[in-house]
Design a protein around this motif. Sequence first.
Motif, PDB file in Angstrom:
ATOM      1  N   PRO A 110      38.345  42.738  35.931  1.00 64.71           N
ATOM      2  CA  PRO A 110      38.915  42.280  37.197  1.00 64.71           C
ATOM      3  C   PRO A 110      40.085  43.138  37.680  1.00 64.71           C
ATOM      4  O   PRO A 110      40.642  42.863  38.745  1.00 64.71           O
ATOM      5  CB  PRO A 110      39.398  40.861  36.855  1.00 64.71           C
ATOM      6  N   VAL A 111      40.475  44.131  36.898  1.00 69.00           N
ATOM      7  CA  VAL A 111      41.534  45.075  37.316  1.00 69.00           C
ATOM      8  C   VAL A 111      41.037  46.482  37.004  1.00 69.00           C
ATOM      9  O   VAL A 111      40.214  46.668  36.099  1.00 69.00           O
ATOM     10  CB  VAL A 111      42.866  44.816  36.561  1.00 69.00           C
ATOM     11  N   PRO A 112      41.530  47.493  37.751  1.00 70.54           N
ATOM     12  CA  PRO A 112      41.089  48.861  37.452  1.00 70.54           C
ATOM     13  C   PRO A 112      41.512  49.277  36.048  1.00 70.54           C
ATOM     14  O   PRO A 112      42.575  48.885  35.563  1.00 70.54           O
ATOM     15  CB  PRO A 112      41.839  49.711  38.502  1.00 70.54           C
ATOM     16  N   VAL A 113      40.645  50.083  35.400  1.00 69.41           N
ATOM     17  CA  VAL A 113      41.005  50.600  34.082  1.00 69.41           C
ATOM     18  C   VAL A 113      41.396  52.072  34.146  1.00 69.41           C
ATOM     19  O   VAL A 113      41.760  52.661  33.134  1.00 69.41           O
ATOM     20  CB  VAL A 113      39.864  50.386  33.049  1.00 69.41           C
ATOM     21  N   GLY A 114      41.295  52.685  35.343  1.00 71.78           N
ATOM     22  CA  GLY A 114      41.756  54.061  35.489  1.00 71.78           C
ATOM     23  C   GLY A 114      40.678  55.116  35.350  1.00 71.78           C
ATOM     24  O   GLY A 114      40.985  56.300  35.190  1.00 71.78           O
TER      25      GLY A 114
ATOM     26  N   ALA B 239      33.316  47.621  38.905  1.00 74.34           N
ATOM     27  CA  ALA B 239      34.153  46.512  38.402  1.00 74.34           C
ATOM     28  C   ALA B 239      33.733  45.207  39.076  1.00 74.34           C
ATOM     29  O   ALA B 239      32.766  45.149  39.842  1.00 74.34           O
ATOM     30  CB  ALA B 239      35.616  46.822  38.703  1.00 74.34           C
ATOM     31  N   LEU B 240      34.488  44.138  38.815  1.00 76.35           N
ATOM     32  CA  LEU B 240      34.334  42.885  39.557  1.00 76.35           C
ATOM     33  C   LEU B 240      34.761  43.156  40.997  1.00 76.35           C
ATOM     34  O   LEU B 240      35.845  43.704  41.229  1.00 76.35           O
ATOM     35  CB  LEU B 240      35.234  41.813  38.922  1.00 76.35           C
ATOM     36  N   ASP B 241      33.913  42.759  41.965  1.00 76.71           N
ATOM     37  CA  ASP B 241      34.236  43.131  43.355  1.00 76.71           C
ATOM     38  C   ASP B 241      35.109  42.095  44.084  1.00 76.71           C
ATOM     39  O   ASP B 241      35.538  42.345  45.203  1.00 76.71           O
ATOM     40  CB  ASP B 241      32.954  43.448  44.152  1.00 76.71           C
ATOM     41  N   ASN B 242      35.356  40.937  43.453  1.00 79.53           N
ATOM     42  CA  ASN B 242      36.218  39.941  44.112  1.00 79.53           C
ATOM     43  C   ASN B 242      37.289  39.394  43.159  1.00 79.53           C
ATOM     44  O   ASN B 242      37.398  38.173  42.963  1.00 79.53           O
ATOM     45  CB  ASN B 242      35.384  38.803  44.702  1.00 79.53           C
ATOM     46  N   PRO B 243      38.079  40.293  42.551  1.00 79.01           N
ATOM     47  CA  PRO B 243      39.104  39.805  41.623  1.00 79.01           C
ATOM     48  C   PRO B 243      40.117  38.897  42.318  1.00 79.01           C
ATOM     49  O   PRO B 243      40.690  38.009  41.683  1.00 79.01           O
ATOM     50  CB  PRO B 243      39.768  41.087  41.105  1.00 79.01           C
ATOM     51  N   GLY B 244      40.325  39.104  43.618  1.00 78.94           N
ATOM     52  CA  GLY B 244      41.284  38.271  44.340  1.00 78.94           C
ATOM     53  C   GLY B 244      40.916  36.795  44.294  1.00 78.94           C
ATOM     54  O   GLY B 244      41.796  35.926  44.198  1.00 78.94           O
ATOM     55  N   ASP B 245      39.615  36.506  44.351  1.00 76.95           N
ATOM     56  CA  ASP B 245      39.179  35.100  44.284  1.00 76.95           C
ATOM     57  C   ASP B 245      39.493  34.497  42.919  1.00 76.95           C
ATOM     58  O   ASP B 245      39.833  33.319  42.816  1.00 76.95           O
ATOM     59  CB  ASP B 245      37.670  34.993  44.552  1.00 76.95           C
TER      60      ASP B 245
ATOM     61  N   PHE C  63      41.433  47.896  26.462  1.00 73.70           N
ATOM     62  CA  PHE C  63      42.361  47.792  27.594  1.00 73.70           C
ATOM     63  C   PHE C  63      43.302  46.643  27.311  1.00 73.70           C
ATOM     64  O   PHE C  63      42.869  45.564  26.904  1.00 73.70           O
ATOM     65  CB  PHE C  63      41.592  47.527  28.894  1.00 73.70           C
ATOM     66  N   GLU C  64      44.595  46.887  27.518  1.00 76.06           N
ATOM     67  CA  GLU C  64      45.601  45.827  27.369  1.00 76.06           C
ATOM     68  C   GLU C  64      46.459  45.826  28.620  1.00 76.06           C
ATOM     69  O   GLU C  64      46.928  46.883  29.054  1.00 76.06           O
ATOM     70  CB  GLU C  64      46.504  46.094  26.147  1.00 76.06           C
TER      71      GLU C  64
ATOM     72  N   ASP D 197      51.805  36.225  33.918  1.00 81.14           N
ATOM     73  CA  ASP D 197      51.943  35.854  32.505  1.00 81.14           C
ATOM     74  C   ASP D 197      50.602  35.813  31.777  1.00 81.14           C
ATOM     75  O   ASP D 197      50.521  35.337  30.640  1.00 81.14           O
ATOM     76  CB  ASP D 197      52.609  34.473  32.380  1.00 81.14           C
ATOM     77  N   ILE D 198      49.541  36.284  32.418  1.00 83.74           N
ATOM     78  CA  ILE D 198      48.197  36.213  31.824  1.00 83.74           C
ATOM     79  C   ILE D 198      47.890  37.517  31.093  1.00 83.74           C
ATOM     80  O   ILE D 198      48.017  38.608  31.671  1.00 83.74           O
ATOM     81  CB  ILE D 198      47.144  35.960  32.916  1.00 83.74           C
ATOM     82  N   ARG D 199      47.480  37.392  29.840  1.00 82.92           N
ATOM     83  CA  ARG D 199      47.118  38.576  29.066  1.00 82.92           C
ATOM     84  C   ARG D 199      45.722  39.055  29.468  1.00 82.92           C
ATOM     85  O   ARG D 199      44.776  38.250  29.516  1.00 82.92           O
ATOM     86  CB  ARG D 199      47.169  38.255  27.569  1.00 82.92           C
ATOM     87  N   LEU D 200      45.595  40.352  29.741  1.00 78.39           N
ATOM     88  CA  LEU D 200      44.318  40.954  30.142  1.00 78.39           C
ATOM     89  C   LEU D 200      43.815  41.838  29.003  1.00 78.39           C
ATOM     90  O   LEU D 200      44.553  42.687  28.503  1.00 78.39           O
ATOM     91  CB  LEU D 200      44.501  41.803  31.404  1.00 78.39           C
ATOM     92  N   MET D 201      42.538  41.634  28.621  1.00 72.88           N
ATOM     93  CA  MET D 201      42.011  42.353  27.454  1.00 72.88           C
ATOM     94  C   MET D 201      40.596  42.872  27.724  1.00 72.88           C
ATOM     95  O   MET D 201      39.683  42.094  28.005  1.00 72.88           O
ATOM     96  CB  MET D 201      41.958  41.403  26.243  1.00 72.88           C
ATOM     97  N   GLY D 202      40.449  44.184  27.647  1.00 71.71           N
ATOM     98  CA  GLY D 202      39.128  44.809  27.665  1.00 71.71           C
ATOM     99  C   GLY D 202      38.837  45.321  26.260  1.00 71.71           C
ATOM    100  O   GLY D 202      39.765  45.626  25.499  1.00 71.71           O
ATOM    101  N   SER D 203      37.558  45.454  25.940  1.00 75.28           N
ATOM    102  CA  SER D 203      37.219  45.624  24.526  1.00 75.28           C
ATOM    103  C   SER D 203      36.188  46.712  24.290  1.00 75.28           C
ATOM    104  O   SER D 203      35.395  47.049  25.181  1.00 75.28           O
ATOM    105  CB  SER D 203      36.694  44.281  23.990  1.00 75.28           C
ATOM    106  N   PRO D 204      36.182  47.261  23.074  1.00 73.31           N
ATOM    107  CA  PRO D 204      35.192  48.286  22.730  1.00 73.31           C
ATOM    108  C   PRO D 204      33.790  47.698  22.631  1.00 73.31           C
ATOM    109  O   PRO D 204      33.610  46.481  22.572  1.00 73.31           O
ATOM    110  CB  PRO D 204      35.668  48.787  21.366  1.00 73.31           C
ATOM    111  N   SER D 205      32.839  48.605  22.623  1.00 75.22           N
ATOM    112  CA  SER D 205      31.436  48.251  22.419  1.00 75.22           C
ATOM    113  C   SER D 205      31.119  48.324  20.929  1.00 75.22           C
ATOM    114  O   SER D 205      31.772  49.053  20.178  1.00 75.22           O
ATOM    115  CB  SER D 205      30.568  49.243  23.194  1.00 75.22           C
ATOM    116  N   THR D 206      30.088  47.582  20.533  1.00 76.49           N
ATOM    117  CA  THR D 206      29.628  47.734  19.147  1.00 76.49           C
ATOM    118  C   THR D 206      28.779  49.003  18.973  1.00 76.49           C
ATOM    119  O   THR D 206      28.329  49.276  17.864  1.00 76.49           O
ATOM    120  CB  THR D 206      28.806  46.513  18.671  1.00 76.49           C
ATOM    121  N   CYS D 207      28.550  49.761  20.086  1.00 75.65           N
ATOM    122  CA  CYS D 207      27.823  51.041  19.932  1.00 75.65           C
ATOM    123  C   CYS D 207      28.656  52.199  20.489  1.00 75.65           C
ATOM    124  O   CYS D 207      29.587  52.655  19.815  1.00 75.65           O
ATOM    125  CB  CYS D 207      26.419  50.958  20.520  1.00 75.65           C
ATOM    126  N   ILE D 208      28.385  52.655  21.718  1.00 80.23           N
ATOM    127  CA  ILE D 208      29.081  53.843  22.236  1.00 80.23           C
ATOM    128  C   ILE D 208      30.370  53.455  22.973  1.00 80.23           C
ATOM    129  O   ILE D 208      30.474  52.384  23.552  1.00 80.23           O
ATOM    130  CB  ILE D 208      28.176  54.673  23.178  1.00 80.23           C
TER     131      ILE D 208
END
Length: 260
Positions: free
Chosen positions: A152-156, A164-170, A193-194, A199-210
């Motif tokens: 829901p936020v850019p990762v760069g 990405a999610l196209d309506n993060p504002g909602d 991604f951290e 006050d909300i923690r945002l977390m993106g995560s690795p894949s179990t493959c690539i």
Amino acid sequence: MRILQISDCHLYRESTGELAGINTLDTFDAVLAMAGACLPAPDLILATGDLVHDATPQGYDRLRERLEAHGMPVYCLAGNHDKPAVMNSCMDSSLVGTSKVIRYYDWLIFMLNSTIPGQEGGHLDKLELELLEGEISENPECHVLICLHHHPVPVGSAWMDRIALDNPGDLFLITDRYPQVRGILWGHVHQTFEGMHQDIRLMGSPSTCIQFLPGHDLFGIDNLPPGTRWLELMPTGVIHSGVQRLNQTPVKLDLHTIGY
Ligand SMILES: [Fe+2]
């Protein structure tokens, strides 16, 4: 409550299926074995999409059998490579399911569907958002963790941020009204991604493959090993979390792959 998140497993109909030169079933098995050996036993597993690359029933059946062997509840949501109807019918047993709302002591966990049929990017439709807000408002005593596939936020990375999610504002319009929302967790980005949104923690995560190269505007494969994320949800609403990876990158990983 301890949680193990697995994401972007990209299994195939055939057990020999490969992505960027590596057997995705082998790395999935290795990641789960590592988690079993190195991490405290979780209370539940969250699987956050792109579970089966070709969305075949055979791929889901194999995944379900592997997960059932761990003997703990597993909740699945769909990614852009999944077919939600196929996933929902296959990932349905006494231990494995696709419930959208999980109540566990003083936490509510949402497993939202952000997929758009035939597209790589994501969207949270009105029904998902109404479900989210309705359940949060009816359970004001619960802390909330929201899970979805798309970020829901850019990762760069320009290529990744286009899907990405196209309506993060909602989504943030709702979370901003309820301070009990503690975290948002996703897959899709195949990288750690951290961040924070208020006050909300945002977390993106690795894949179990690539893994995807962070910070690159064009698609690229990173040589980091496959991994998983663990979370500990505290009764106070605090989230402890980190990423654990295999010790080694699979030797056959093709770093010159130009898409997936
Ligand atoms: Fe993926």
